[in-house]
Scaffold this motif. Structure first.
Motif, short mmCIF file in Angstrom:
data_model
loop_
_atom_site.label_atom_id
_atom_site.label_comp_id
_atom_site.label_asym_id
_atom_site.label_seq_id
_atom_site.Cartn_x
_atom_site.Cartn_y
_atom_site.Cartn_z
N ARG A 65 2.90 2.35 -0.28
CA ARG A 65 1.64 1.53 -0.03
C ARG A 65 0.83 1.56 -1.17
NH1 ARG A 65 -0.45 2.37 6.33
NH2 ARG A 65 1.54 1.65 7.48
N LYS A 66 0.57 2.55 -2.10
CA LYS A 66 -0.38 2.78 -3.03
C LYS A 66 0.13 1.80 -4.25
CE LYS A 66 -1.89 6.07 -6.14
NZ LYS A 66 -2.02 7.60 -6.81
N GLU A 67 1.49 1.79 -4.39
CA GLU A 67 2.20 0.92 -5.36
C GLU A 67 1.90 -0.63 -4.79
OE1 GLU A 67 6.06 2.28 -5.60
OE2 GLU A 67 5.51 4.09 -6.72
N SER A 68 2.01 -0.93 -3.55
CA SER A 68 1.80 -2.31 -3.35
C SER A 68 0.19 -2.76 -3.58
CB SER A 68 2.25 -2.43 -1.65
OG SER A 68 3.64 -2.29 -1.50
N ALA A 69 -0.48 -1.83 -3.14
CA ALA A 69 -1.92 -2.04 -3.48
C ALA A 69 -2.49 -2.38 -4.79
CB ALA A 69 -2.88 -1.33 -2.75
N GLN A 70 -1.84 -1.72 -5.65
CA GLN A 70 -2.00 -1.58 -6.97
C GLN A 70 -1.25 -2.79 -7.74
OE1 GLN A 70 -4.14 0.56 -8.89
NE2 GLN A 70 -3.91 -1.03 -10.34
N GLU A 71 -0.25 -3.23 -7.15
CA GLU A 71 0.43 -4.60 -7.50
C GLU A 71 -0.55 -5.69 -7.34
OE1 GLU A 71 4.37 -4.43 -6.23
OE2 GLU A 71 5.13 -2.97 -7.43
N ARG A 72 -0.99 -5.80 -6.20
CA ARG A 72 -1.93 -6.83 -5.49
C ARG A 72 -3.05 -6.98 -6.45
NH1 ARG A 72 -0.41 -5.10 -0.63
NH2 ARG A 72 -2.30 -3.76 -0.18
N LEU A 73 -3.68 -5.88 -6.96
CA LEU A 73 -4.89 -5.63 -7.47
C LEU A 73 -4.58 -6.20 -9.03
CD1 LEU A 73 -6.51 -2.28 -6.65
CD2 LEU A 73 -7.43 -4.64 -6.09
N ASP A 74 -3.58 -5.77 -9.49
CA ASP A 74 -3.10 -6.32 -11.00
C ASP A 74 -3.01 -7.81 -10.96
OD1 ASP A 74 -3.07 -3.67 -11.62
OD2 ASP A 74 -1.04 -3.46 -11.60
N ARG A 75 -2.11 -8.19 -9.83
CA ARG A 75 -1.91 -9.77 -9.78
C ARG A 75 -3.35 -10.43 -9.69
NH1 ARG A 75 2.18 -8.62 -6.15
NH2 ARG A 75 0.84 -9.16 -4.36
N LEU A 76 -4.43 -10.18 -9.07
CA LEU A 76 -5.78 -10.38 -8.61
C LEU A 76 -6.37 -10.45 -9.91
CD1 LEU A 76 -6.58 -9.19 -5.27
CD2 LEU A 76 -6.24 -11.43 -5.97
N SER A 77 -6.29 -9.44 -10.74
CA SER A 77 -7.15 -9.15 -11.70
C SER A 77 -6.37 -10.15 -13.06
CB SER A 77 -7.23 -7.89 -12.37
OG SER A 77 -5.93 -7.29 -12.70
N THR A 78 -5.17 -10.40 -13.04
CA THR A 78 -4.69 -11.24 -13.93
C THR A 78 -5.26 -12.87 -13.72
OG1 THR A 78 -2.67 -9.91 -14.28
CG2 THR A 78 -2.29 -11.94 -14.79
N ARG A 79 -5.07 -12.97 -12.54
CA ARG A 79 -5.67 -14.50 -12.25
C ARG A 79 -6.89 -14.64 -12.50
NH1 ARG A 79 -2.92 -14.25 -6.46
NH2 ARG A 79 -0.90 -14.34 -6.68
N LEU A 80 -7.77 -13.81 -12.45
CA LEU A 80 -9.22 -14.01 -12.76
C LEU A 80 -9.38 -13.94 -14.42
CD1 LEU A 80 -10.96 -11.53 -10.21
CD2 LEU A 80 -10.89 -13.84 -10.39
#
Length: 91
Positions: free
Chosen positions: A72-87
């Motif tokens: 779950r920690k890795e999944s959350a970090q991946e989501r944050l990474d994707r969102l920050s890349t898009r921004l």
């Protein structure tokens, strides 16, 4: 009769009370506040995932699930990474 849940340690209040969010079918269905010392030492941190048995609003059994916690920690970090890349692409 005890009910079994997957629970996530949401937070620890005042260093004493663990706030567990109880889940069924990947949805939060309830909250249980317990003394943090009732949890295994390895599970006494935010985001810890546990399998618990509850009877009459009392914690009866606890098992820490370190692999699920890490996943779950890795999944959350991946989501944050994707969102920050898009921004950053927007700037």
């Amino acid at each position: 009769m005890a009910e079994t849940y997957t629970a996530t340690l949401d937070r620890i209040v005042d260093g004493q009370t663990a706030v567990l969010l109880l889940e069924e079918d990947d949805e939060t269905v309830d909250q249980l506040d317990v003394d943090v010392t009732m949890l295994p030492p390895a599970a006494q941190h935010e985001g810890a995932v546990l399998e618990i048995a509850v009877e009459a609003n009392e914690l009866r059994e606890v098992e820490y699930l370190p692999e699920v916690t890490q996943s779950r920690k890795e999944s959350a970090q991946e989501r944050l990474d994707r969102l920050s890349t898009r921004l950053s692409d927007r700037e």
